[in-house]
Design a protein around this motif. Sequence first.
Motif, PDB file in Angstrom:
ATOM      1  N   LEU A 100       0.821  -1.210   0.000  1.00  0.00           N
ATOM      2  CA  LEU A 100       0.000   0.000   0.000  1.00  0.00           C
ATOM      3  C   LEU A 100       0.857   1.263   0.000  1.00  0.00           C
ATOM      4  O   LEU A 100       0.494   2.268  -0.618  1.00  0.00           O
ATOM      5  N   LEU A 101       1.996   1.229   0.700  1.00  0.00           N
ATOM      6  CA  LEU A 101       2.876   2.397   0.695  1.00  0.00           C
ATOM      7  C   LEU A 101       3.341   2.702  -0.729  1.00  0.00           C
ATOM      8  O   LEU A 101       3.344   3.864  -1.153  1.00  0.00           O
ATOM      9  N   HIS A 102       3.687   1.677  -1.467  1.00  0.00           N
ATOM     10  CA  HIS A 102       4.103   1.887  -2.858  1.00  0.00           C
ATOM     11  C   HIS A 102       2.911   2.260  -3.746  1.00  0.00           C
ATOM     12  O   HIS A 102       3.067   3.022  -4.712  1.00  0.00           O
ATOM     13  N   ARG A 103       1.739   1.739  -3.409  1.00  0.00           N
ATOM     14  CA  ARG A 103       0.538   2.117  -4.163  1.00  0.00           C
ATOM     15  C   ARG A 103       0.241   3.598  -3.987  1.00  0.00           C
ATOM     16  O   ARG A 103      -0.227   4.267  -4.924  1.00  0.00           O
ATOM     17  N   MET A 104       0.524   4.143  -2.799  1.00  0.00           N
ATOM     18  CA  MET A 104       0.334   5.567  -2.563  1.00  0.00           C
ATOM     19  C   MET A 104       1.209   6.381  -3.503  1.00  0.00           C
ATOM     20  O   MET A 104       0.782   7.414  -4.027  1.00  0.00           O
ATOM     21  N   GLU A 105       2.436   5.918  -3.739  1.00  0.00           N
ATOM     22  CA  GLU A 105       3.319   6.614  -4.668  1.00  0.00           C
ATOM     23  C   GLU A 105       2.779   6.541  -6.097  1.00  0.00           C
ATOM     24  O   GLU A 105       2.780   7.545  -6.822  1.00  0.00           O
ATOM     25  N   ARG A 106       2.280   5.380  -6.493  1.00  0.00           N
ATOM     26  CA  ARG A 106       1.759   5.244  -7.862  1.00  0.00           C
ATOM     27  C   ARG A 106       0.518   6.095  -8.073  1.00  0.00           C
ATOM     28  O   ARG A 106       0.283   6.613  -9.172  1.00  0.00           O
TER      29      ARG A 106
END
Length: 353
Positions: A100-106
């Motif tokens: 989810l942390l990386h999804r926030m960046e995307r």
Amino acid sequence: MRDIIPFFDGHNDFLLRLMFTPEPREDTWLGKTGKGHLDLQRMKNAGFSGGLFAIFVPPISAGPPPDFAALMANPPYELPMPPLMSHDQAQPMALTMAGLLHRMERAAPDDFKVCRTASEIRAAMSKDVIAGVMHMEGAEAIGPDLDALYLFHDMGLRSLGPVWSRPTIFGEGVPMKFPGSPDIGGGLTEKGKDLVRLCNQLGIMIDLSHMNQAGFEDVAKVSQRPLVATHSNAYACCESPRNLTDRQLAQIRETGGMVGFNYATFYIREDGKASPEMDWQPMIRHMDYLIEHLGEDHVGLGSDFDGCIVPKLIGDVTGVPNFLLALSAHGYDKALITKLATSNWLNCLERCL
């Protein structure tokens, strides 16, 4: 219009809220619901320039989770701690939150970046991009062979607390109790000492915020890096086992470490209540005490947003500028407030990563 001072936050539980949110996750993250303490829009409006985003695996429960606010409303209290959780139980949720942390960046590449070094954090902030650093609160997702630590490090993990309040194979935490002492239980296990050594080797900061006294002492003996408590307060001002004793503050100062001030009311109020009704004075009292014992270069912010009850005067992330204004009115000059808000954390991360 007042000037917004950028600030770096030492701890939040937004990933946990995002994992359990019933709304579309992008709506929650981008700020279309206005719920909780954090979202991208409110963070940008408040000056939130970066922070440690915690992976926290909640206790497994057959029924609804406990109402901690009610249980902690009228001290004294001592809440039973959940049993040890295996890495097989913890890893699925931990991986979900890391994703989810990386999804926030995307979802917001122009506004948010997952950062792995202090230089990446500074570079993101210089472009008005929020710097997100992956943190782990309780190392249940790391198995006894420690192999998973390498994987999470590759995903961006740069800060880790070996325990939350429940025990792990690495050590014991402090109880959710008031009043109480951190001098309870054993220290790090041999596997816990191995974990600390490997974190030092990989450049993962060790977080002492939930460690008991014996565990704190063991980390101080084993670790070669500065001692850091990402979201803790002063025991002398509030006798919660989660807060730091004068000896612990002295040890942190000696190593060039750091303490992030926690906004949780039950770690601020002298009576230990989970009530949000308070003026600025109890918060300022902790800040004064921390600065007195640590020095002005070793104190910052560690909100615990989306993981605790905060004072009404703060409310959510948009209230942080009001807290900084209250510190200014108390007599803190702009140079000191800038240290507390941002530069102390950035300098500490440079020493730790």
